[in-house]
Design an enzyme around this catalytic site. Structure first.
Site, PDB file in Angstrom:
ATOM      1  CB  CYS A 324      -0.909   0.007   1.213  1.00 23.26           C
ATOM      2  SG  CYS A 324      -1.986  -1.411   1.269  1.00 23.26           S
ATOM      3  CG  ASP A 325       4.870   3.453  -0.411  1.00 25.89           C
ATOM      4  OD1 ASP A 325       4.810   4.274  -1.361  1.00 25.89           O
ATOM      5  OD2 ASP A 325       5.594   3.622   0.583  1.00 25.89           O
TER       6      ASP A 325
END
Ligand SMILES: *Cc1c(COP(=O)(O)O)cnc(C)c1O
Length: 376
Positions: A324-325
């Site tokens: 989730c980056d």
């Protein structure tokens, strides 16, 4: 892919991405370096892949080692190698770490300024130092310029300072940039090194060694010259700039020693589009920038990728990791052509991943385990 890696992957039943390194290929690479530059000592750049099996193999083949930290020095000593086969090649060292290396018996240190020389004078008396000079890294896919090395005009002052303070001013080092495809890069750098030797001779100090660093490429998508081609280009450049008074020489291959010996198996987690009419698909893998593929930063290193559907029609894909980056994207500026038939759950192979992958993996970013590594 070697048959041994193929067999290993067929038998593996753990889940998650992994890198597999074939020691037979590392052995072939070591022998190619040793044969192509017979009068040059090989110092394996441990940071490229410090797996104990790789270090032990290279120890048994007679390699020496370029270490970046006390941790790497300890890994090399654990193979049984004598400390005289270690160069502490990082130009940025804590004085305490220099002292620890010295206590282990290390006597060869890199410097690029008088401030670093002073640390060595204080805690590693009588050691040999070599001064790293800046190299512009032109032609390299992963340049190492600016951060390491001093201007070649400054190097004689650094070395003379070492000499006057009881150290042995041993020589000069450079690194032409990693994944260097331009054979001329060594010619240019050796000209600089010879200039430092001459200036030092005028000051009455005889240097003995040139450390020609790493930079030897591994084959990704483009063909590269073989190690023998590099060997003869380097030998010619040495004789051109040093005549018949050749210094002793060192090379420090990292990528060239292990890059092509390993590959990563990964899985396609999701394939999607952002708009119905997009011509580019997003392909998300279970491995990304934080799990070993850090060298895709700025899309610098472009790995060859094999899928079970190669041969089918392809379309451009943005390739991304699972975290989730939003920086966890591998290739977007230049999308990657992958088969239209590629499906969620497919296993893909990312080739030439033996160097600069395992230790670049985070310890658990987003809860994903570090990249599993097998050496066979
Ligand atoms: C990283 C490094 C190497 C290895 O470079 P490659 O391009 O991987 O061969 C060699 N020497 C030094 C000092 C390094 O920092």
């Amino acid at each position: 892919m070697s048959q041994r890696i193929r067999d290993f992957l067929r038998r593996r039943d753990e889940d998650g991405p992994c890198v597999v390194v074939d020691l037979d290929i590392v052995r072939d690479n070591y022998e190619a370096f040793a044969r192509s530059l017979p009068d040059t000592s090989v110092y394996y750049a441990v940071k490229a892949n410090p797996a104990p099996e790789i270090l032990s193999l290279l120890e048994s083949l007679g390699s020496s080692f370029d270490c970046a930290s006390v941790g790497e020095i300890e890994m090399v000593l654990a193979t049984g190698a004598d400390a005289s086969r270690i160069s502490y090649g990082n130009t940025i060292k804590k004085e305490r770490d220099i002292a620890k290396a010295y206590a282990y018996g290390v006597r060869l240190f890199a410097v690029d300024c008088v401030e670093e020389v002073d640390k060595i004078v204080r805690v590693a008396p009588g050691s040999k130092v070599f001064c790293r000079v800046l190299c512009d890294g032109v032609g390299a896919e992963w340049p190492l310029s600016r951060k390491f090395g001093c201007d070649p005009d400054m190097a004689p002052d650094v070395l003379e300072h070492a000499h006057r303070n009881g150290l042995t001013a041993h020589g000069v080092s450079f690194h032409v940039g990693s994944q260097q495809a331009n054979l001329q890069a060594w010619d240019f750098a050796l000209a600089m090194a010879a200039g430092v030797f001459q200036e030092m001779a005028l000051r009455g100090i005889e240097l003995k060694m040139v450390n020609m660093g790493g930079g030897f490429p591994t084959r990704y998508l483009k063909d590269i010259p073989g190690v023998p081609t590099y060997g003869s280009a380097i030998f010619q450049a040495l004789t051109k700039h040093f005549g018949n008074r050749l210094p002793s020489t060192i090379i420090e291959p990292g990528r060239g020693m292990v890059g092509n010996a390993g590959l990563i198996e990964a899985e396609v987690v999701l394939i999607s589009k952002k708009h119905d009419d997009d011509a580019v698909r997003w392909v998300y893998l279970d491995i990304g920038k934080f799990h070993g593929l850090a060298e895709t930063m700025d899309e610098a290193i472009r790995y060859p990728i094999k899928t079970p559907r190669d041969g089918d029609a392809t379309m451009p894909c943005v390739l991304a990791g699972p975290t989730c980056d939003s920086v966890d994207v591998l290739y977007e500026k230049t999308p990657y052509e992958l088969p239209v038939s590629l499906s969620i759950g497919d296993k893909i192979l990312i080739e030439a991943c033996g160097a600069y992958t395992t230790t670049y993996s985070s310890v658990g970013f987003n809860g994903f385990a570090p990249l599993a590594s097998y050496v066979i």
